[in-house]
Write an enzyme that holds these catalytic residues in place. Structure first.
Site, PDB file in Angstrom:
ATOM      1  N   ASP A  68     -39.089   0.256  41.590  1.00 19.47           N
ATOM      2  CA  ASP A  68     -38.441   1.549  41.781  1.00 19.47           C
ATOM      3  C   ASP A  68     -39.519   2.629  41.896  1.00 19.47           C
ATOM      4  OD1 ASP A  68     -36.285   3.383  41.872  1.00 19.47           O
ATOM      5  OD2 ASP A  68     -36.482   3.759  39.725  1.00 19.47           O
ATOM      6  N   ASP A  82     -38.832   6.661  41.324  1.00 13.56           N
ATOM      7  CA  ASP A  82     -38.698   7.758  40.356  1.00 13.56           C
ATOM      8  C   ASP A  82     -38.495   7.221  38.946  1.00 13.56           C
ATOM      9  OD1 ASP A  82     -38.729  10.226  42.078  1.00 13.56           O
ATOM     10  OD2 ASP A  82     -37.156   9.087  43.078  1.00 13.56           O
TER      11      ASP A  82
END
Length: 248
Positions: free
Chosen positions: A7, A9
Site C-alpha cells: 500500500d 498511504d
C-alpha cells in the site's frame, strides 16, 4: 522469492511526506528482485503520476510497479458483457476504460462507474440513478468513504445514488479480493507466494486475508495495536513501520 504487494498511504507516505525507512524498504525489495506491486484504492492518479509522487519523496520505483483501483476496474469490466459506460470520475479512470475498449457515454450505458472527482454534482447523481434504475450495472472503484481531512471519497459519492435507486455497487478496490487477484495477474503471480503490506486492518489486511495472502500490518497509518482485537482475523506479522520489516 515472494511477490510483494504494498500500500502507499500510511505505509510509504503520510500525504506526500516520506515515512522514515519506507524508502530503504522499497529499494531493498527491488534490489532483491522481488516482484513488486504498489497498490492503491485511489483511482485519480495514473502510474506515471504515482511514480512522480513517490519519486518526489525519495522512493524511486518503475512506473510498471504501480496498480490502481482504476486499472483493476477496467480489468474487471473486460470480463463482463457490455462496452458502454457512464463515468463519474477523473481522467485516470476514463483513460483506463478507453484502453480497455469502452465507450464513455450518457446514452443507454451498460455500466455506471463511480470513481472520485471534485466536480461531483446533482446532474451526475440524477443521471447515474436513472441509468441504474433502467438496468445499467453499478460499479465503483473502491468503498473508501473519505480521504485525508475527511475529503469525500468514492464510497461517499456512491451513497446518494445507492439510496435513490436502492442498489449497491460492486466495489472493485480493497477489501475486495478482486483487486488482489487482478494485481497478481498483472505480474503473473500467485496468492500462495505473495505477501501484502498495509496499514489498515479493514482494507489491506482483510483483502489479503480473503485472497489467501501472507499479511503484514504496519502501525504507521490507520490501524494501531489496539485495533487488531476488534477484528475476527489477524495479520501474520506486525511491525511499527515498513523500514522494520525483516520477513521478506
Amino acid at each position: 522469492m515472494k511477490n510483494v504487494i504494498c500500500d502507499i498511504d500510511g505505509v510509504l507516505l503520510h500525504d506526500n511526506r516520506l515515512i522514515p525507512g519506507s524508502d530503504q524498504f522499497i529499494h531493498r525489495i527491488l534490489d532483491q528482485g522481488n516482484p513488486l506491486v504498489i497498490l492503491t484504492n485511489y483511482p485519480v492518479q495514473t502510474g506515471k503520476d504515482l511514480q512522480n509522487r513517490l519519486g518526489a519523496a525519495g522512493i524511486k520505483v518503475p512506473e510498471a510497479c504501480f496498480y490502481t483501483s482504476a486499472m483493476a476496474t477496467a480489468d474487471f469490466l473486460k470480463h463482463q458483457t457490455g462496452d458502454k459506460a457512464y463515468v463519474i470520475g477523473e481522467g485516470a479512470l476514463t483513460h483506463e476504460l478507453y484502453k480497455a475498449g469502452f465507450t464513455i457515454t450518457d446514452i443507454n450505458p451498460d455500466f455506471v462507474i463511480v470513481g472520485e472527482t471534485r466536480s461531483y454534482n446533482w446532474e451526475m447523481i440524477h443521471k447515474a440513478a436513472q441509468f441504474i434504475a433502467a438496468g445499467a450495472r453499478f460499479i465503483a472503484t473502491n468503498p473508501d468513504t473519505h480521504g485525508p481531512a475527511h475529503s469525500p471519497a468514492c464510497g461517499a459519492l456512491c451513497a446518494p445514488i445507492e439510496r435513490i435507486c436502492g442498489r449497491r455497487p460492486f466495489y472493485v478496490g480493497k477489501p475486495s479480493s478482486w483487486i488482489i487477484r487482478s494485481a497478481l495477474n498483472h505480474i503473473g503471480g500467485h496468492s500462495d507466494n505473495t505477501v501484502i503490506v498495509g496499514d489498515n486492518m479493514r482494507t489491506d489486511i482483510l483483502a489479503g486475508f480473503q485472497a489467501g495472502l501472507e499479511t503484514i500490518l504496519v502501525t504507521s497509518g490507520v490501524s494501531q495495536l489496539g485495533d487488531i482485537d476488534k477484528e475476527p482475523f489477524r495479520p501474520n506479522h506486525i511491525f511499527d513501520c515498513a523500514g522494520d520489516i525483516d520477513v521478506i
